[in-house]
Enzyme design. Structure first.
Site, PDB file in Angstrom:
ATOM      1  N   CYS A 158       0.803  -1.237   0.000  1.00 42.16           N
ATOM      2  CA  CYS A 158       0.000   0.000   0.000  1.00 42.16           C
ATOM      3  C   CYS A 158       0.831   1.280   0.000  1.00 42.16           C
ATOM      4  O   CYS A 158       0.595   2.154  -0.842  1.00 42.16           O
ATOM      5  CB  CYS A 158      -0.978   0.023   1.169  1.00 42.16           C
ATOM      6  SG  CYS A 158      -1.420  -1.552   1.867  1.00 42.16           S
ATOM      7  N   ARG A 208       6.643 -10.939   5.808  1.00 43.60           N
ATOM      8  CA  ARG A 208       6.089 -10.765   7.158  1.00 43.60           C
ATOM      9  C   ARG A 208       6.728 -11.793   8.066  1.00 43.60           C
ATOM     10  O   ARG A 208       6.770 -12.976   7.722  1.00 43.60           O
ATOM     11  CB  ARG A 208       4.569 -10.983   7.127  1.00 43.60           C
ATOM     12  CG  ARG A 208       3.901  -9.906   6.281  1.00 43.60           C
ATOM     13  CD  ARG A 208       2.422 -10.148   6.146  1.00 43.60           C
ATOM     14  NE  ARG A 208       1.852  -9.123   5.268  1.00 43.60           N
ATOM     15  CZ  ARG A 208       0.607  -9.111   4.852  1.00 43.60           C
ATOM     16  NH1 ARG A 208      -0.222 -10.065   5.227  1.00 43.60           N
ATOM     17  NH2 ARG A 208       0.168  -8.154   4.063  1.00 43.60           N
ATOM     18  N   GLN A 225       1.356 -10.947  -3.518  1.00 37.66           N
ATOM     19  CA  GLN A 225      -0.080 -10.629  -3.453  1.00 37.66           C
ATOM     20  C   GLN A 225      -0.663 -10.091  -4.748  1.00 37.66           C
ATOM     21  O   GLN A 225      -0.037  -9.265  -5.414  1.00 37.66           O
ATOM     22  CB  GLN A 225      -0.308  -9.543  -2.401  1.00 37.66           C
ATOM     23  CG  GLN A 225      -0.124 -10.015  -0.983  1.00 37.66           C
ATOM     24  CD  GLN A 225      -0.377  -8.877  -0.017  1.00 37.66           C
ATOM     25  OE1 GLN A 225       0.131  -7.776  -0.209  1.00 37.66           O
ATOM     26  NE2 GLN A 225      -1.148  -9.136   1.012  1.00 37.66           N
ATOM     27  N   ASP A 257      -2.350  -7.662  -5.529  1.00 40.78           N
ATOM     28  CA  ASP A 257      -2.744  -6.442  -4.830  1.00 40.78           C
ATOM     29  C   ASP A 257      -3.286  -5.376  -5.779  1.00 40.78           C
ATOM     30  O   ASP A 257      -2.989  -5.382  -6.977  1.00 40.78           O
ATOM     31  CB  ASP A 257      -1.525  -5.889  -4.077  1.00 40.78           C
ATOM     32  CG  ASP A 257      -1.929  -5.311  -2.736  1.00 40.78           C
ATOM     33  OD1 ASP A 257      -3.136  -5.153  -2.499  1.00 40.78           O
ATOM     34  OD2 ASP A 257      -1.036  -5.006  -1.926  1.00 40.78           O
ATOM     35  N   HIS A 261      -4.923  -1.035  -5.432  1.00 41.25           N
ATOM     36  CA  HIS A 261      -5.456   0.077  -4.644  1.00 41.25           C
ATOM     37  C   HIS A 261      -6.225   1.002  -5.563  1.00 41.25           C
ATOM     38  O   HIS A 261      -5.720   1.365  -6.619  1.00 41.25           O
ATOM     39  CB  HIS A 261      -4.311   0.810  -3.929  1.00 41.25           C
ATOM     40  CG  HIS A 261      -3.648  -0.081  -2.923  1.00 41.25           C
ATOM     41  ND1 HIS A 261      -2.562  -0.860  -3.225  1.00 41.25           N
ATOM     42  CD2 HIS A 261      -3.978  -0.362  -1.635  1.00 41.25           C
ATOM     43  CE1 HIS A 261      -2.235  -1.575  -2.160  1.00 41.25           C
ATOM     44  NE2 HIS A 261      -3.076  -1.305  -1.182  1.00 41.25           N
ATOM     45  N   LYS A 302     -13.372  -3.709   6.759  1.00 44.97           N
ATOM     46  CA  LYS A 302     -13.155  -4.488   5.534  1.00 44.97           C
ATOM     47  C   LYS A 302     -14.191  -5.591   5.382  1.00 44.97           C
ATOM     48  O   LYS A 302     -14.894  -5.946   6.337  1.00 44.97           O
ATOM     49  CB  LYS A 302     -11.745  -5.065   5.523  1.00 44.97           C
ATOM     50  CG  LYS A 302     -11.426  -5.961   6.705  1.00 44.97           C
ATOM     51  CD  LYS A 302      -9.939  -6.330   6.730  1.00 44.97           C
ATOM     52  CE  LYS A 302      -9.609  -7.043   8.008  1.00 44.97           C
ATOM     53  NZ  LYS A 302      -9.008  -8.340   7.901  1.00 44.97           N
ATOM     54  N   HIS A 321      -8.562  -1.059  -0.757  1.00 47.21           N
ATOM     55  CA  HIS A 321      -7.512  -2.071  -0.924  1.00 47.21           C
ATOM     56  C   HIS A 321      -8.238  -3.364  -1.294  1.00 47.21           C
ATOM     57  O   HIS A 321      -9.221  -3.715  -0.636  1.00 47.21           O
ATOM     58  CB  HIS A 321      -6.762  -2.342   0.391  1.00 47.21           C
ATOM     59  CG  HIS A 321      -6.196  -1.133   1.066  1.00 47.21           C
ATOM     60  ND1 HIS A 321      -4.846  -0.985   1.309  1.00 47.21           N
ATOM     61  CD2 HIS A 321      -6.787  -0.027   1.578  1.00 47.21           C
ATOM     62  CE1 HIS A 321      -4.632   0.153   1.955  1.00 47.21           C
ATOM     63  NE2 HIS A 321      -5.800   0.760   2.129  1.00 47.21           N
TER      64      HIS A 321
HETATM   65 ZN   LIG Z   1      -3.271  -2.179   0.677  1.00 48.05          ZN
END
Ligand SMILES: [Zn+2]
Length: 409
Positions: free
Chosen positions: A101, A130, A148, A150, A152, A236, A286
Site C-alpha cells: 500500500c 512478514r 499478493q 494487490d 489500490h 473491511k 484495498h
Molecule cells: Zn493495501
C-alpha cells in the site's frame, strides 16, 4: 470441494515448491510446476483487471523507515515485520515491505491528480515479507514471503459505494470462473469496546462500515458481521473459506479482503482537484481477489484435492512412451502442442510402465496417454481425462486439448 488432503502433501507429490534451510523458514522456493500455476493465475486475473480498467505498476520490495512511520506500520505492525536494515553511509534504515500500500500511495501522489482520473485503479503482483512466528508457519498457508494480487483504488468518497460494488463483482466473477463455492463474506468492523483506540473519527468508521454493508446486501451475498476484525486503517469485507484440517472442523480462514480506507489518505496527505477546483481527500479501496499466490494455491490444492481445473494444471497432458519410436512420436506431439501453449510432460524414464503410470498420477495431470506401436500405426491416442477416456486422432489432438483448457467465463 472435498478437502481430503493437506496441501503440503499434495504439493510435494505434484513437485510445486520446497523449503530450504539455508534460504530460511517460511520462504518457499517455487519449482517449475508451481510457477505454471502462479503464472496461469496471474494471466487470468491480469486479463480481468485490464478489462476492469486497472493500470499495472511495479515498485520495490523494500523502503526507508520513514515510509513506514508515515503509513503507521511501524506503530501498528512492527512485530510482523523483518527487522530494520541499517545503511550507515547515508544514515538511513530500510525495511522489507510487509504490504504494498505505501508504495502505491506514493505513486498516487507523485503527480497532481484531477477528479477526471478517478477512480484510479493501480494493480501489482507485489512480493511482501512478514515475520510470522516460527510456530505459526504452515506450508504455503502461513509463510514469511508472499506475493499478493494487490490493487489500490483511489476514489472520490462520494462514489465509494459504486466502486465497492464493482470490486465485489470482480471477486464473484473470479470465484465463478474458478468453480469455487461454499465461501462466505464477513463484514469486519471496529471493536465497539475499544472506541478510544480507534484512529480517525467514529463517524467515518460507521459511515464506511455502512457502505460495505449496503453493498453486500445489494449484491445479495451471504455475509455475517464481526466486531474487532477491522484493519488498523479501516473496516473491511473478508472472504472466508474452509481449508483442510485434520479435525474436519468447519473453521474458516480469510483468503482475500476488500478494505475501505479513509485514514491513509490523511496520513499521506493525498488529494485530488474536483470540478470546482477544490482540493479533496480521496478514499482508498484495498483489494486482492486472489489474495496471495501462496495462500490461494494452498486453498485451491485442498479444495480440488490437487485435481486443478485443466487451465491451471501444471501438467495438462502426460505422455508415457513405451519404446524408442513412440518416444519420437511423443516428442513430435510435445513440440506441436507446446507451440500452442499446452503444457506437456513426457515421462521417458527406464522404470516399468506400471511404475511410471503410478508416479505420473502423483503429478495430478489433467490428462495422460500411453504411446506404443498401436498408437504409432493407427495415429490414434487413448487420452485418459479425469472423468472419461477419449480416442483422439493425431490431427485432432491440438483442437481437442485446447477446447478443454479454456477458462470458464
Ligand atoms: Zn493495501
Amino acid at each position: 470441494m472435498s478437502y481430503l488432503y493437506d496441501h503440503r502433501f499434495l504439493a510435494d507429490e505434484m513437485e510445486l515448491y520446497f523449503f530450504e534451510e539455508m534460504v530460511g523458514a517460511g520462504l518457499p522456493m517455487w519449482l517449475p510446476n508451481g510457477v505454471y500455476i502462479r503464472e496461469a493465475l496471474e494471466k487470468f486475473i491480469k486479463d480481468k483487471e485490464f478489462k476492469s480498467q486497472y493500470q499495472r505498476v511495479s515498485s520495490p520490495q523494500l523502503a526507508r523507515a520513514e515510509l513506514y512511520q508515515l503509513s503507521g506500520h511501524l506503530k501498528w505492525y512492527k512485530d510482523d515485520m523483518y527487522p530494520e536494515m541499517k545503511w550507515p553511509e547515508d544514515h538511513s534504515s530500510y525495511y522489507l515491505r510487509p504490504m504494498n500500500c505505501p508504495h502505491h500511495h506514493k505513486i498516487f501522489s507523485s503527480v497532481p491528480r484531477s477528479y477526471r482520473e478517478l477512480p484510479l485503479r493501480l494493480a501489482e503482483y507485489g512480493q511482501v515479507y512478514r515475520f510470522e512466528a516460527s510456530g505459526a508457519l504452515r506450508g504455503l498457508s502461513r509463510v514469511r514471503g508472499l506475493c499478493q494480487n494487490d490493487g489500490h483504488i483511489y476514489i472520490d468518497p462520494e462514489k465509494a459505494k459504486d466502486e465497492i460494488l464493482k470490486v465485489l463483482q470482480l471477486h464473484e466473477s473470479c470465484y465463478k470462473s474458478l468453480g469455487l463455492v461454499g465461501y462466505h463474506y464477513r463484514l469486519s468492523k471496529h471493536d465497539s469496546n475499544n472506541v478510544s483506540e480507534l484512529e480517525g473519527s467514529l463517524e467515518n468508521w460507521l459511515i464506511s462500515e455502512n457502505i460495505l454493508r449496503e453493498c453486500l446486501i445489494e449484491m445479495n451475498l451471504d455475509f455475517y458481521e464481526e466486531a474487532g476484525e477491522a484493519a488498523f486503517y479501516g473496516p473491511k469485507i473478508d472472504i472466508q473459506m474452509k481449508f483442510y484440517n485434520e479435525n474436519q472442523s468447519n473453521k474458516e480462514e480469510s483468503i482475500s479482503s476488500i478494505q475501505l480506507d479513509f485514514l491513509s489518505p490523511e496520513r499521506f496527505d493525498l488529494e485530488f482537484i474536483n470540478s470546482l477546483q477544490q482540493k479533496i481527500r480521496p478514499w482508498i479501496i484495498h483489494r486482492a481477489p486472489l489474495g496471495s499466490h501462496e495462500r490461494f494455491i494452498a486453498l485451491l490444492l485442498e479444495y480440488f484435492d490437487g485435481q486443478l481445473p485443466g487451465w491451471l494444471s501444471p501438467v495438462q497432458l502426460l505422455l508415457i512412451p513405451v519404446n524408442k519410436s513412440s518416444y519420437e512420436l511423443a516428442q513430435k506431439i510435445q513440440e506441436m502442442l507446446m507451440a500452442e501453449g499446452v503444457r506437456i510432460k513426457i515421462d521417458n524414464r527406464s522404470a516399468s510402465l506400471g511404475k511410471r503410470i503410478a508416479l505420473g498420477r502423483k503429478l495430478r495431470p489433467f490428462s495422460f496417454a500411453v504411446i506404443g506401436d498401436k498408437e504409432i500405426n493407427s495415429e490414434k491416442f487413448k487420452i485418459q481425462f479425469r472423468d472419461c477416456d477419449e480416442i483422439v486422432p493425431y490431427s485432432e489432438l491440438l483442437g481437442n486439448m485446447k477446447a478443454k483448457l479454456l477458462i470458464p467465463l
